[in-house]
Each structure stands twice: as structure tokens, then as C-alpha cells.
Design a protein around this motif. Sequence first.
Motif: not given
Length: 291
Positions: A24-35, A77-92
Motif C-alpha cells: 500500500g505504499c506509494k510508488q509515485p509517477e511524479v514526485l512533488h516537492f514543496a518548501t 500537503g505532506v500529511l495528505s501525500g499530495a507533497v512527497d518531499l518538503a523542506e519544512l521549518g523545525p516547528a512545522a
Amino acid sequence: MKLIVRVLIVMLLSGAGWAIAEPGCKQPEVLHFATIPKKSLVQQYQEFEPLRLELQRVLGIPVQTVSVHSYQAVIEGVLSGAVDLAELGPAAYIQTKSRDPGVQALAAYSFKGGAFTPEGSYYHSLLLTGTGVNIKSIHDLEHRSVALTDPGSTSGALIPMTEFKRETGVVLADYVGKLIYAGSHDRAIEAVLSGAVDAAFVSSRRADDYIGRGEAASSDLRELWRSRPIHYDPFTVSSHLCPEVQARIRQVLLTPSSARRVLLETKGAVGMQSVSDEDYRWLEPLVRQLD
């Protein structure tokens, strides 16, 4: 016999450094990054471009950047899986981890020193004012205007509302005349320099970047208060990604390459290092104070 063969295959793959995909884990066809928005998103994604292309090459799939204009939107976005990789702040990161223990911090930058930040893996929350105003200490801020950055910011919201209060006894909402959210560190600094506010809480790294771009001189800003050291923003992977995808992303982030070298030079960074929950755990009680 079939069971023995399966066990041997798993052992061989593990020994070769390959993770076994979880059901059930995600093998993405497109990897989405957000900061998180620390300055202009256009500029942030331009800086990320060498690493985006390297991730695309190693993963063998398109890597797309996602324009998200608030800390909370990146978290969701990270929690929902819409964002796969993110640069988050420490508190975030701590906020995200508290809602989904499966998210993982992989790596963070270390930087050259600047006017307000020592060289290394840590930065500070700063309370800055302009040198052209008659404000010499935090006691001069009574009934004045102060800018924060974003409710999800570590240095621009969490620390001012918790650590600053604990160390100084000043409750900002009761002490200052006006408290606003500027939306980013750059906007908070601009508000100070333009006289729109009397002081602002910002990241020391962002202040150094602002000065490094020639948009201000260090002599234009006066430091009124400084927090304890905070570890830099973690690159974080969604728990939805399959372990082998997470492992390959970690490899790209931590393995020296020409693309990574260009990224580090662009950001004025001296390296990238592995990080884990332990690097940010001290922030957990601070985050809970604001829940």
C-alpha cells in the motif's frame, strides 16, 4: 521450501541495500516537492533546480515543484501525500510529526557564517529593529509595532511566543501596540527597514541572506534579542512513500554530486548532513504550548 526461498530473497535484497516495498505504499509517477515560504518562492525554486534535476535523474520520474504560500499548506500537503518531499521549518516538522509519526527528517544544510549567524548547522531567532529608530532594547518596544512571519514559523512565531516570553517575561500580545504577521522573513525585514513596523522576529539565516543579496547592510539592523541555537530546516519525506523511494531521496541529498555542489554554492551553504527527530525534539513542548 517456497517460504525459505522468499526469506533468502528478502535477505539478499536487504544486503544489497534495497528496501522492500511495504504493502500500500506509494510508488509515485511524479514526485512533488514543496518548501515553506521563507522568501520569494520563485527564487527558492530556482535555487532548488539543480537538486530537482538530480532527483529526477536518480528516481527516473518527473520531479515537480508545488507553489504553496503558507507553512500550514505545506504541512497539510505532506500529511495528505499530495507533497512527497518538503523542506519544512523545525516547528512545522514537529507539528507534522505529531500528526503522522511516519514522516521522516532526512537532511539539513550547514551554512557559512554571516553577520548574524555563526558557521555551522544552527541558526537563531532574532528580534531586529532598524538602526535609524530610537529603540535600544526590548523595553523600548512597549506600545510599538512588531512583526512576526507566519504562524507556522519557528523563529518568526513559535520562539517569540514561547522562549522569548520565558526568558524576558514579555507577553507580546499584551506588551506591544500592534502585532502582525508579515508572511515571510523577507517581508518582515522589509517592514522594519521601511518603517512599517518598529521591530520583527526573523531567522538569523534569512537576515544574512537578505544582507548577502545587497538589499540591506548589516549596519541597517540592530539585534535586540537572540534565541538559543535552532537546527536548520529538515528535508522531510511523506510517510506515504515506499521505503526504497525514501532511501534513494536520502542518498541524493547526502551524496556529494555536481548538482548538490551547485545547490550548496547557490545557497551559500557549506554542506548537507543527516538529521533525525532528536535534532528537533526540544521543540515539542514549545509547540504544545501553542496548541
